[in-house]
Design a protein around this motif. Structure first.
Motif, PDB file in Angstrom:
ATOM      1  N   ILE A   4      36.522  34.639  72.484  1.00  0.00           N
ATOM      2  CA  ILE A   4      36.175  33.722  71.404  1.00  0.00           C
ATOM      3  C   ILE A   4      37.186  33.819  70.269  1.00  0.00           C
ATOM      4  O   ILE A   4      37.562  34.913  69.841  1.00  0.00           O
ATOM      5  CB  ILE A   4      34.760  34.049  70.886  1.00  0.00           C
ATOM      6  N   CYS A   5      37.573  32.666  69.774  1.00  0.00           N
ATOM      7  CA  CYS A   5      38.443  32.611  68.603  1.00  0.00           C
ATOM      8  C   CYS A   5      37.672  33.122  67.400  1.00  0.00           C
ATOM      9  O   CYS A   5      36.632  32.566  67.043  1.00  0.00           O
ATOM     10  CB  CYS A   5      38.863  31.170  68.316  1.00  0.00           C
ATOM     11  N   GLY A   6      38.173  34.184  66.781  1.00  0.00           N
ATOM     12  CA  GLY A   6      37.590  34.637  65.526  1.00  0.00           C
ATOM     13  C   GLY A   6      38.041  33.712  64.410  1.00  0.00           C
ATOM     14  O   GLY A   6      38.884  32.833  64.617  1.00  0.00           O
ATOM     15  N   PHE A   7      37.451  33.872  63.208  1.00  0.00           N
ATOM     16  CA  PHE A   7      37.979  33.226  62.010  1.00  0.00           C
ATOM     17  C   PHE A   7      37.651  31.734  61.921  1.00  0.00           C
ATOM     18  O   PHE A   7      37.759  31.140  60.870  1.00  0.00           O
ATOM     19  CB  PHE A   7      39.503  33.453  61.971  1.00  0.00           C
ATOM     20  N   ILE A   8      37.231  31.123  63.035  1.00  0.00           N
ATOM     21  CA  ILE A   8      37.041  29.676  63.076  1.00  0.00           C
ATOM     22  C   ILE A   8      35.554  29.343  63.186  1.00  0.00           C
ATOM     23  O   ILE A   8      34.795  30.042  63.841  1.00  0.00           O
ATOM     24  CB  ILE A   8      37.765  29.063  64.303  1.00  0.00           C
ATOM     25  N   GLY A   9      35.179  28.245  62.568  1.00  0.00           N
ATOM     26  CA  GLY A   9      33.843  27.696  62.722  1.00  0.00           C
ATOM     27  C   GLY A   9      33.924  26.198  62.881  1.00  0.00           C
ATOM     28  O   GLY A   9      35.013  25.615  62.870  1.00  0.00           O
ATOM     29  N   LYS A  10      32.768  25.607  63.035  1.00  0.00           N
ATOM     30  CA  LYS A  10      32.644  24.156  63.106  1.00  0.00           C
ATOM     31  C   LYS A  10      31.428  23.755  62.281  1.00  0.00           C
ATOM     32  O   LYS A  10      30.401  24.432  62.321  1.00  0.00           O
ATOM     33  CB  LYS A  10      32.388  23.740  64.555  1.00  0.00           C
ATOM     34  N   THR A  11      31.560  22.669  61.559  1.00  0.00           N
ATOM     35  CA  THR A  11      30.423  22.170  60.802  1.00  0.00           C
ATOM     36  C   THR A  11      29.449  21.479  61.757  1.00  0.00           C
ATOM     37  O   THR A  11      29.785  21.211  62.914  1.00  0.00           O
ATOM     38  CB  THR A  11      30.877  21.161  59.728  1.00  0.00           C
ATOM     39  N   LEU A  12      28.282  21.182  61.260  1.00  0.00           N
ATOM     40  CA  LEU A  12      27.293  20.483  62.081  1.00  0.00           C
ATOM     41  C   LEU A  12      27.806  19.127  62.554  1.00  0.00           C
ATOM     42  O   LEU A  12      27.413  18.649  63.612  1.00  0.00           O
ATOM     43  CB  LEU A  12      25.985  20.315  61.309  1.00  0.00           C
ATOM     44  N   ASP A  13      28.721  18.520  61.780  1.00  0.00           N
ATOM     45  CA  ASP A  13      29.289  17.236  62.211  1.00  0.00           C
ATOM     46  C   ASP A  13      30.629  17.395  62.935  1.00  0.00           C
ATOM     47  O   ASP A  13      31.359  16.432  63.135  1.00  0.00           O
ATOM     48  CB  ASP A  13      29.378  16.248  61.049  1.00  0.00           C
TER      49      ASP A  13
END
Length: 179
Positions: A142-151
């Motif tokens: 898994i890529c650390g440091f990254i997220g995604k918003t609900l959209d």
């Protein structure tokens, strides 16, 4: 069904040479060979994030935080692929999990460059999408440091964000250990 899970987090200082990457892959293999479910979280290779930030800001001094998140997320995306390749090289069934993957679990608010994980949403996705991978014997990288918003917009968690990712996943998975 895997009973125990360990989350390994490898930072840029560990991912600074092919020799170190192979050594880290062997460490994962050792844990996996004991019947432990393994999740790997990776940072960008040493110096890559700073280089991407510098280049992006020189290319456009007015780059938006949203676009900068897109650019700097590429460091972790590359690391995840390199580490998955190393795991496959030692005979393990690794799966790259990045924000474009159907397995992606890390959901955040929309505070670009310093996003906050949304724990309940992330935990639900970990249970629904990541846990079955682990239970089937695969190793998510898994890529650390990254997220995604609900959209669906890419965010980053700020400095130390890969550590945040590892601890967040450890909690959501009720991991035995985060290393």
């Amino acid at each position: 069904m895997v009973v125990e899970v360990i989350v390994f987090k490898f930072g840029g200082s560990v991912l600074d040479s092919d020799e170190h990457i192979k050594k880290a892959a062997e460490r994962v293999k050792e844990a996996y060979s004991r019947g432990i479910g393994v999740v790997v979280v990776v940072s960008a290779l040493r110096g890559v994030t700073d280089s991407l930030i510098s280049t992006a800001r020189k290319a456009n001094p007015n780059i938006t935080p949203e676009m900068l998140d897109e650019v700097i997320s590429m460091g972790e995306r590359t690391s995840a692929r390199l580490f998955a390749a190393a795991l496959k090289g030692v005979g393990l069934d690794a799966v790259v999990v990045d924000p474009d993957s159907s397995y992606w679990p890390i959901i955040t608010d929309s505070n670009h460059l310093d996003a906050n994980p949304l724990y309940d949403e992330t935990k639900q996705l970990v249970e629904k999408q990541l846990k079955p991978l682990i239970d089937s014997g695969k190793i998510p990288v898994i890529c650390g440091f990254i997220g995604k918003t609900l959209d669906g917009k890419i965010t980053t968690l700020g400095r130390g964000g890969s550590d945040t990712t590892a601890v967040l996943l450890g909690s959501a998975l009720k991991a035995k250990e985060v290393v």
